[in-house]
Design an enzyme around this catalytic site. Sequence first.
Site, PDB file in Angstrom:
ATOM      1  N   ASP A 368      41.287  41.811  39.929  1.00 48.45           N
ATOM      2  CA  ASP A 368      39.829  41.711  39.733  1.00 48.45           C
ATOM      3  C   ASP A 368      39.121  41.577  41.077  1.00 48.45           C
ATOM      4  O   ASP A 368      39.663  41.924  42.139  1.00 48.45           O
ATOM      5  CB  ASP A 368      39.532  40.545  38.771  1.00 48.45           C
ATOM      6  N   ASP A 369      37.942  41.061  41.069  1.00 48.24           N
ATOM      7  CA  ASP A 369      37.049  40.939  42.225  1.00 48.24           C
ATOM      8  C   ASP A 369      37.734  40.234  43.407  1.00 48.24           C
ATOM      9  O   ASP A 369      38.546  39.335  43.210  1.00 48.24           O
ATOM     10  CB  ASP A 369      35.842  40.101  41.758  1.00 48.24           C
ATOM     11  N   LYS A 478      38.388  48.642  36.092  1.00 47.43           N
ATOM     12  CA  LYS A 478      37.366  47.826  35.426  1.00 47.43           C
ATOM     13  C   LYS A 478      36.086  48.006  36.230  1.00 47.43           C
ATOM     14  O   LYS A 478      35.994  47.557  37.370  1.00 47.43           O
ATOM     15  CB  LYS A 478      37.810  46.365  35.421  1.00 47.43           C
ATOM     16  N   ASP A 480      32.583  47.017  36.815  1.00 51.18           N
ATOM     17  CA  ASP A 480      31.706  45.884  36.545  1.00 51.18           C
ATOM     18  C   ASP A 480      30.284  46.185  37.018  1.00 51.18           C
ATOM     19  O   ASP A 480      30.048  47.109  37.812  1.00 51.18           O
ATOM     20  CB  ASP A 480      32.278  44.665  37.297  1.00 51.18           C
ATOM     21  N   MET A 481      29.333  45.415  36.562  1.00 51.41           N
ATOM     22  CA  MET A 481      27.931  45.538  36.989  1.00 51.41           C
ATOM     23  C   MET A 481      27.290  44.190  36.684  1.00 51.41           C
ATOM     24  O   MET A 481      27.172  43.817  35.538  1.00 51.41           O
ATOM     25  CB  MET A 481      27.270  46.678  36.202  1.00 51.41           C
ATOM     26  N   ASP A 550      32.145  37.354  29.081  1.00 49.65           N
ATOM     27  CA  ASP A 550      32.835  36.445  30.010  1.00 49.65           C
ATOM     28  C   ASP A 550      33.288  35.191  29.294  1.00 49.65           C
ATOM     29  O   ASP A 550      34.046  34.398  29.851  1.00 49.65           O
ATOM     30  CB  ASP A 550      31.903  36.052  31.164  1.00 49.65           C
TER      31      ASP A 550
HETATM   32  C1  DGJ Z   1      31.974  39.527  35.877  1.00 53.65           C
HETATM   33  C2  DGJ Z   1      33.032  39.970  34.912  1.00 53.65           C
HETATM   34  O1  DGJ Z   1      32.552  39.905  33.620  1.00 53.65           O
HETATM   35  C3  DGJ Z   1      34.259  39.105  35.096  1.00 53.65           C
HETATM   36  O2  DGJ Z   1      35.239  39.444  34.175  1.00 53.65           O
HETATM   37  C4  DGJ Z   1      34.762  39.272  36.500  1.00 53.65           C
HETATM   38  O3  DGJ Z   1      35.211  40.582  36.687  1.00 53.65           O
HETATM   39  C5  DGJ Z   1      33.668  38.916  37.494  1.00 53.65           C
HETATM   40  N1  DGJ Z   1      32.453  39.648  37.222  1.00 53.65           N
HETATM   41  C6  DGJ Z   1      34.099  39.205  38.900  1.00 53.65           C
HETATM   42  O4  DGJ Z   1      33.107  39.024  39.802  1.00 53.65           O
END
Ligand code: DGJ
Length: 765
Positions: A368-369, A478, A480-481, A550
Amino acid sequence: MAVIFHEATKIFHLFNNEISYIMRIMENGQMENLYYGKAIRDQEDFGHMHEETMRSLMSVCVPEPGILSMQYTKQEYPVYGTGDYRSPAFTVVQENGSRIVNYIYVSHKIYKGKKEILPLPATYVEEEAEADSLEITLHDQVTDTDLILSYTIYTSVPVITRNARFVQAGPQTVILDRAMSASVEFLDMDFEMVHLAGAWSRERYVKNRKLEMGIQSIQNLAGTGSSSDHNPFLALKRPHTTESQGEVYGFSLVYSGNFLAQVEVSTFDLTRVMLGIHPEGFAWELKQGESFQTPEVVMVYSDKGLNKMSQVYHRLYRTRMMRGKWRDQVRPILLNNWEATYFDFNEEKILTIARKAKEAGVELFVLDDGWFGTRNDDYHGLGDWYVNRSKLPDGIDGLSKKVEEIGLKFGLWVELEMVNKDSDLYRAHPDWVIGAPNRFESHARHQFVLDFSRKEVVDYIYEMISKVIRESSISYIKWDMNRYMSEPYSKGTEPSKQGMVMHRYILGVYDLYTRLTTQFPDILFESCASGGARFDPAMLYFAPQTWTSDDTDAGERLKIQYGTSYVYPIVSIGSHVSAVPNHQLLRTTPIDTRANVAYFGTFGYELDLNLLSDSEMEKVKRQIAFMKQHRSLIQMEGDFYRLVSPFEGAGNETAWMVVSPDQSEAIAGFYQRLNKINASWLRLKLQGLCEDTLYEVSCNMEPAFDLDETLASVYGIQEEEEAVQVYQAYGAELMYAGIPINRTDLMIKGGDFASLLYIIKKIEK
Ligand code: DGJ
């Protein structure tokens, strides 16, 4: 042919075995809606459905002695300024300042199949025989503009799709400052409006309200996403309609940006529903030779309750909205490191988590991030899509290969539409962020929105990220935004076109998705937006699954996934087992329940399995084996039924199930929030089974926790309770009398937040 034009009466009838949609060309050349609902037999004339009565204050729009008035007519695509004082579907501002137009019928085309409306995503057909389409061309003589209303009726499901397109043939430049995708009218107001509302971490709660005279609407002006506040969907149901019976009309907009979904009830009880791009801030300039295409609205009619409506949306969106390699494939069981590490990781930590995941049976590891630029927190690095070597010395290519050597596929997180000011990208191109000149630019999560309405910005990001993907071994992305748009203004767009920026932004997102999914057709994309702030059908066209929220707490997920299932297929619902205490609520729920909720989605883990006890790890292995055995039924083949709503009554119980199309197999989940003492009896009534089929019902009764001996003896819970409970019953009994749910079973399964998972199988004679 499912679309008929009755020449003599000027009536169109779209129909299949389940639905009818009837329109006529009115005396003034405009289109009137006569009927939408359960199928009715075709005949030459339905003109008697139009009722004319002279009323005071009525503006008559045909020469005398006619008495046609737009105020009391159910119009197909209502026009501004005609004497109809309700909201119009569109307005066209002309060079002389006038908004008065008169679009009258010119011609129509009926054809097999369905056309694309690229670059906008839409439902499609694979064989022409799957649908019939109708295009009605209307023309405004003064502006010399065509308006094309398009309809598709699917042959074997109660689905009609609609969209509108404007084509400017004349020399003058016109501005569309409202262009809805569709408008549908009903003769009465005896409906409830159902919609999905929420916020971050409580997305898509089911809301119901009785229609009243006047306007009731939901909207989104967030710009970058369809939003977690309101989903681009609404349904009109009859007051007595339930999950399993009664009439409901669903309207789902295939769009990821600003939208308006509005129901207007006139003081004569006429109910007008319209959906489309939100007119606020929207002004689309059309010069000679240019055209404007509205997004698609997908309308589903059910006379068998909300479950049937949802099942139709599920199957349509799973098979005729999703595309590509992953459309027909069960989804890999993944482990995502976000809640396991947040930004704090290095290669060894990641590999340690991945090795344990492999041991449990996980198939895909997702980083992830935090892997790029100087991204050690959310202040820095967004926009710099090259690896952070101090964390990952061998780069993404090195890490992805090591993860593959462990025996897992590798997935990567990106957030391509955003930038931190502390990034090389921002330093090089400060004018690439959305924001008005000489005005304060708000931030959210310390980040700014890249101006995807500009092609050069999309090109640049595409080059950067496709290099990373090309050089590594990536099976999943994945996307994301994490923020909405504020101060919407594009510094690269001329002043007269600022009203086009927000829609062009979304077209830029679709463009980048198109390029990446075309260049990397094997990659599974999952869309995400601070959880589920962009859960819409348009996203499913590119990314066949969406991170739902989340909020990974199993208790909260019941509501979120229940509401999401109104429109979106189970296979699109990203759902993970996470650690306890839960990171969003500090709540502790049994690990069985966390899995029993997550099974009804894509299924994965969002934690470091190294931190589990041995007995929990054994459970995880069994969970993964269970999902591998049953995911084809849950994600691909099964019909999903909502059984008990967390939004009704005290909301203490929730239940749902999937049933195979041949009714030979089903899986039902029953969940409670708080345990009850000395309480009444519970029965879980199933749906969708065959009444006369004998089924075996089994439920794994392994305790949800390591038993305390004293408590176990107090409640008479034996070690043998680990055995599977099994009994036999006919489908009719399971549906009408229900499965008896024993309160002691709920104790064994953890008390508060306990759940029971039933496997129902036809007994072969
Ligand atoms: C928001 C996403 O919904 C999370 O699952 C995760 O990827 C974070 N961003 C990472 O910054």
